[in-house]
Design an enzyme around this catalytic site. Structure first.
Site, mmCIF file in Angstrom:
data_model
loop_
_atom_site.group_PDB
_atom_site.id
_atom_site.type_symbol
_atom_site.label_atom_id
_atom_site.label_comp_id
_atom_site.label_asym_id
_atom_site.label_seq_id
_atom_site.Cartn_x
_atom_site.Cartn_y
_atom_site.Cartn_z
ATOM 1 N N CYS A 71 0.855 -1.200 0.000
ATOM 2 C CA CYS A 71 0.000 0.000 0.000
ATOM 3 C C CYS A 71 0.882 1.239 0.000
ATOM 4 C CB CYS A 71 -0.969 -0.027 1.175
ATOM 5 S SG CYS A 71 -0.176 -0.286 2.772
ATOM 6 N N SER A 72 0.924 1.944 1.121
ATOM 7 C CA SER A 72 1.769 3.150 1.180
ATOM 8 C C SER A 72 2.275 3.394 2.592
ATOM 9 C CB SER A 72 0.990 4.364 0.675
ATOM 10 O OG SER A 72 -0.182 4.561 1.441
#
Length: 199
Positions: free
Chosen positions: A105-106
């Site tokens: 994801c991040s």
């Protein structure tokens, strides 16, 4: 949700956020004001916090040692809270260059770097940073000697990475504030290196 004069339905994640927020307020766990303050604090964070950490490590060898041993605790020495996760600091050297990605994801050290840039969250960066890091770095304008080993670190939900870049030459005698001014967010992700003439 109103957008450009029309009403758009909430996305799944927006709906989950609103539902959770309303439940927390309804149960008395948090107030709307506390939530608003927390959001404002998160949005107010910037890479200057991380740059402060890097600059201190460049001028204080004992702090640098503690930072590399336990990034979370060392940041707390500077009054920077790293809540409920492990911060691992990796050091660039002439032989090894580090870069950070989150392939799922991040995940990102927001408490030190602020909001992640869009490219960090993109599928392109997340997939290619692991497969072809040298090509990705080249696209950022960073061309490393072929003898330099590149290590890619994959962040997780409970672990974040911060790159400690090499101090640029010609900065002897600079104070911490001036040193911090040459440390950019991209340097601490590992897709750039500090330049003596600034960010």
């Amino acid at each position: 949700m109103k957008e450009s004069g029309t009403y758009q339905p909430y996305s799944y994640f927006q709906l989950m956020e609103v539902s959770l927020r309303e439940l927390l307020v309804e149960k008395g766990v948090l107030t709307e004001a506390q939530i608003a303050d927390a959001v404002a604090d998160m949005r107010g964070r910037s890479p200057e916090r991380g740059a402060k950490v890097v600059a201190r490590a460049w001028v204080d060898a004992s702090f640098k040692k503690r930072l590399l041993e336990d990034g979370s605790r060392a940041c707390e020495e500077l009054g920077l809270d790293v809540p409920a996760l492990k911060l691992v600091v990796v050091e660039n050297t002439p032989a090894v260059h580090n870069m950070v990605v989150c392939t799922l994801c991040s995940c990102y050290p927001r408490m030190l770097l602020g909001t992640p840039p869009d490219w960090y969250k993109s599928r392109n960066y997340r997939s290619r940073a692991v497969r072809e890091p040298r090509a990705v770095l080249s696209e950022f304008g960073l061309r490393l000697d072929l003898q330099t080993k590149i290590r890619v670190h994959d962040s997780t939900a409970d672990m974040r990475y911060l790159v400690l870049p090499m101090r640029p030459g010609g900065t002897a005698g600079w104070n911490e504030e001036r040193l911090a001014s040459v440390v950019t967010r991209n340097c601490m992700i590992g897709v750039a290196v500090p330049q003596k003439n600034g960010a």
